[in-house]
Design a protein around this motif. Structure first.
Motif, PDB file in Angstrom:
ATOM      1  N   THR A  14       0.826  -1.210   0.000  1.00 42.73           N
ATOM      2  CA  THR A  14       0.000   0.000   0.000  1.00 42.73           C
ATOM      3  C   THR A  14       0.860   1.260   0.000  1.00 42.73           C
ATOM      4  O   THR A  14       0.623   2.197  -0.772  1.00 42.73           O
ATOM      5  N   GLY A  15       1.851   1.283   0.869  1.00 45.44           N
ATOM      6  CA  GLY A  15       2.727   2.454   0.937  1.00 45.44           C
ATOM      7  C   GLY A  15       3.501   2.656  -0.352  1.00 45.44           C
ATOM      8  O   GLY A  15       3.659   3.782  -0.815  1.00 45.44           O
ATOM      9  N   GLY A  16       3.965   1.542  -0.960  1.00 40.47           N
ATOM     10  CA  GLY A  16       4.708   1.641  -2.212  1.00 40.47           C
ATOM     11  C   GLY A  16       3.862   2.184  -3.342  1.00 40.47           C
ATOM     12  O   GLY A  16       4.308   3.052  -4.109  1.00 40.47           O
ATOM     13  N   LEU A  17       2.647   1.697  -3.454  1.00 43.01           N
ATOM     14  CA  LEU A  17       1.752   2.173  -4.510  1.00 43.01           C
ATOM     15  C   LEU A  17       1.365   3.634  -4.298  1.00 43.01           C
ATOM     16  O   LEU A  17       1.372   4.436  -5.240  1.00 43.01           O
ATOM     17  N   ALA A  18       1.017   3.966  -3.050  1.00 46.39           N
ATOM     18  CA  ALA A  18       0.607   5.342  -2.756  1.00 46.39           C
ATOM     19  C   ALA A  18       1.764   6.319  -2.936  1.00 46.39           C
ATOM     20  O   ALA A  18       1.603   7.398  -3.523  1.00 46.39           O
ATOM     21  N   GLY A  19       2.939   5.944  -2.453  1.00 43.85           N
ATOM     22  CA  GLY A  19       4.092   6.826  -2.561  1.00 43.85           C
ATOM     23  C   GLY A  19       4.498   7.071  -4.004  1.00 43.85           C
ATOM     24  O   GLY A  19       4.830   8.201  -4.379  1.00 43.85           O
ATOM     25  N   ALA A  20       4.448   6.005  -4.830  1.00 40.77           N
ATOM     26  CA  ALA A  20       4.798   6.171  -6.243  1.00 40.77           C
ATOM     27  C   ALA A  20       3.792   7.047  -6.962  1.00 40.77           C
ATOM     28  O   ALA A  20       4.144   7.816  -7.860  1.00 40.77           O
ATOM     29  N   ALA A  21       2.509   6.944  -6.554  1.00 43.10           N
ATOM     30  CA  ALA A  21       1.457   7.714  -7.219  1.00 43.10           C
ATOM     31  C   ALA A  21       1.552   9.202  -6.906  1.00 43.10           C
ATOM     32  O   ALA A  21       1.302  10.048  -7.766  1.00 43.10           O
ATOM     33  N   ILE A  22       1.915   9.529  -5.675  1.00 37.41           N
ATOM     34  CA  ILE A  22       1.934  10.946  -5.277  1.00 37.41           C
ATOM     35  C   ILE A  22       3.354  11.521  -5.252  1.00 37.41           C
ATOM     36  O   ILE A  22       3.534  12.700  -4.951  1.00 37.41           O
ATOM     37  N   GLY A  23       4.350  10.677  -5.569  1.00 36.57           N
ATOM     38  CA  GLY A  23       5.735  11.103  -5.441  1.00 36.57           C
ATOM     39  C   GLY A  23       6.072  12.340  -6.239  1.00 36.57           C
ATOM     40  O   GLY A  23       6.865  13.182  -5.800  1.00 36.57           O
ATOM     41  N   VAL A  24       5.495  12.460  -7.426  1.00 38.75           N
ATOM     42  CA  VAL A  24       5.799  13.612  -8.281  1.00 38.75           C
ATOM     43  C   VAL A  24       5.309  14.914  -7.665  1.00 38.75           C
ATOM     44  O   VAL A  24       5.756  15.998  -8.046  1.00 38.75           O
ATOM     45  N   HIS A  25       4.380  14.813  -6.717  1.00 36.47           N
ATOM     46  CA  HIS A  25       3.826  16.028  -6.105  1.00 36.47           C
ATOM     47  C   HIS A  25       4.582  16.421  -4.836  1.00 36.47           C
ATOM     48  O   HIS A  25       4.279  17.469  -4.246  1.00 36.47           O
ATOM     49  N   LEU A  26       5.515  15.571  -4.394  1.00 37.59           N
ATOM     50  CA  LEU A  26       6.278  15.882  -3.186  1.00 37.59           C
ATOM     51  C   LEU A  26       7.576  16.594  -3.560  1.00 37.59           C
ATOM     52  O   LEU A  26       8.244  16.194  -4.513  1.00 37.59           O
ATOM     53  N   PRO A  27       7.946  17.639  -2.840  1.00 38.27           N
ATOM     54  CA  PRO A  27       9.207  18.337  -3.134  1.00 38.27           C
ATOM     55  C   PRO A  27      10.393  17.395  -2.995  1.00 38.27           C
ATOM     56  O   PRO A  27      10.445  16.577  -2.070  1.00 38.27           O
ATOM     57  N   LYS A  28      11.338  17.511  -3.906  1.00 36.44           N
ATOM     58  CA  LYS A  28      12.513  16.637  -3.884  1.00 36.44           C
ATOM     59  C   LYS A  28      13.299  16.757  -2.578  1.00 36.44           C
ATOM     60  O   LYS A  28      13.761  15.733  -2.040  1.00 36.44           O
ATOM     61  N   PRO A  29      13.471  17.965  -2.000  1.00 38.01           N
ATOM     62  CA  PRO A  29      14.179  18.058  -0.714  1.00 38.01           C
ATOM     63  C   PRO A  29      13.487  17.261   0.395  1.00 38.01           C
ATOM     64  O   PRO A  29      14.157  16.671   1.244  1.00 38.01           O
ATOM     65  N   LEU A  30      12.133  17.235   0.377  1.00 33.97           N
ATOM     66  CA  LEU A  30      11.399  16.479   1.385  1.00 33.97           C
ATOM     67  C   LEU A  30      11.661  14.985   1.220  1.00 33.97           C
ATOM     68  O   LEU A  30      11.889  14.267   2.205  1.00 33.97           O
ATOM     69  N   ARG A  31      11.628  14.505  -0.024  1.00 31.71           N
ATOM     70  CA  ARG A  31      11.885  13.080  -0.282  1.00 31.71           C
ATOM     71  C   ARG A  31      13.292  12.698   0.171  1.00 31.71           C
ATOM     72  O   ARG A  31      13.506  11.654   0.782  1.00 31.71           O
ATOM     73  N   SER A  32      14.253  13.547  -0.121  1.00 28.98           N
ATOM     74  CA  SER A  32      15.637  13.279   0.268  1.00 28.98           C
ATOM     75  C   SER A  32      15.797  13.280   1.781  1.00 28.98           C
ATOM     76  O   SER A  32      16.459  12.409   2.355  1.00 28.98           O
TER      77      SER A  32
END
Length: 239
Positions: A14-32
């Motif tokens: 669930t987390g993998g699917l959700a994260g991949a779906a919304i990942g483009v909307h998260l700022p890159k610094p936050l992901r890092s």
């Protein structure tokens, strides 16, 4: 009835699917930043496991011999090849998934690390064996909450390939759960402490790798988990 492995693997999926779906909307610094935080958490959990009342020579010997075995059979390379094929397959099925700006080499580095993090953590292994022996799934259920968010943020950077880790994770946890009732009664407290300490070493190395501090061959270190209990038993009888 065994439920913990299904709950934990379901959280990763669930987390993998959700994260991949919304990942483009998260700022890159936050992901890092969050990726580094999960690496830090892995190191902290590893340290706690290492601090158990373990036999230091057994832990060191198991890590050295286990890593030597893993390197000789090219375990790290094999898992990396599998990860690469999974990534290619997911990009064909979902062309827009991508890596969120992560290079192919960095993808494989982190993909191998999360396989170890999800499939070979001391908490997961102990939780599965504990449920198999007692029927109590609380440890794996608690772990699933952390895994849900961990998988989501990793998938935001690495794409849908992270969700596929749920499959080997489920298989490993189920095997351990069903074997737990047979394996645990054959062990003693020292053997279990040595086992969890070696798992802690792997989790600490995984955290260093995730944070980009040092790229330990964490996949090649996995055989240490297989040989540590026999070594602990032998050490206890000889010393």
């Amino acid at each position: 009835m065994i439920i913990g492995p299904y709950v934990d693997a379901g959280s990763v999926l669930t987390g993998g699917l959700a994260g991949a779906a919304i990942g483009v909307h998260l700022p890159k610094p936050l992901r890092s930043t969050m990726t580094s935080i999960f690496g830090l958490c892995s190191m902290c959990m590893g340290l706690l496991a290492i601090m158990k009342d373990a036999t230091l020579p057994v832990m060191v010997l198991a890590v050295i011999l286990g890593t030597l075995i893993g390197e000789l059979i090219f375990l790290e390379r094999g898992i990396g090849v599998i990860g690469k094929h999974v990534d290619i397959l997911m990009n064909r099925l979902l062309p827009s998934s991508g890596h969120g700006g992560v290079s192919g080499e960095a993808f494989l580095e982190q993909f191998v690390a999360i396989i170890v993090l999800f499939c070979a953590s001391g908490t997961g292994i102990f939780g599965a064996m504990h449920e198999g022996m007692t029927g109590d799934a609380s440890i794996l259920i608690a772990k699933s909450i952390l895994d849900l968010f961990t998988a989501a943020f990793f998938a935001a950077a690495l794409g849908y390939a992270v969700a596929t880790v749920a499959l080997p994770q489920l298989a490993i946890l189920l095997i351990l759960a069903y074997l737990g009732g047979y394996i645990v009664p054959l062990t003693n407290a020292t053997m279990q402490s040595d086992f969890f300490a070696v798992g802690g070493v792997l989790m600490f190395a995984t955290g260093l790798r995730i944070c980009g501090i040092k790229s330990f061959p964490v996949a090649s270190m996995l055989p240490a988990l297989v040989i540590v209990m026999p070594l602990s038993l032998l050490w206890g009888r000889l010393i």
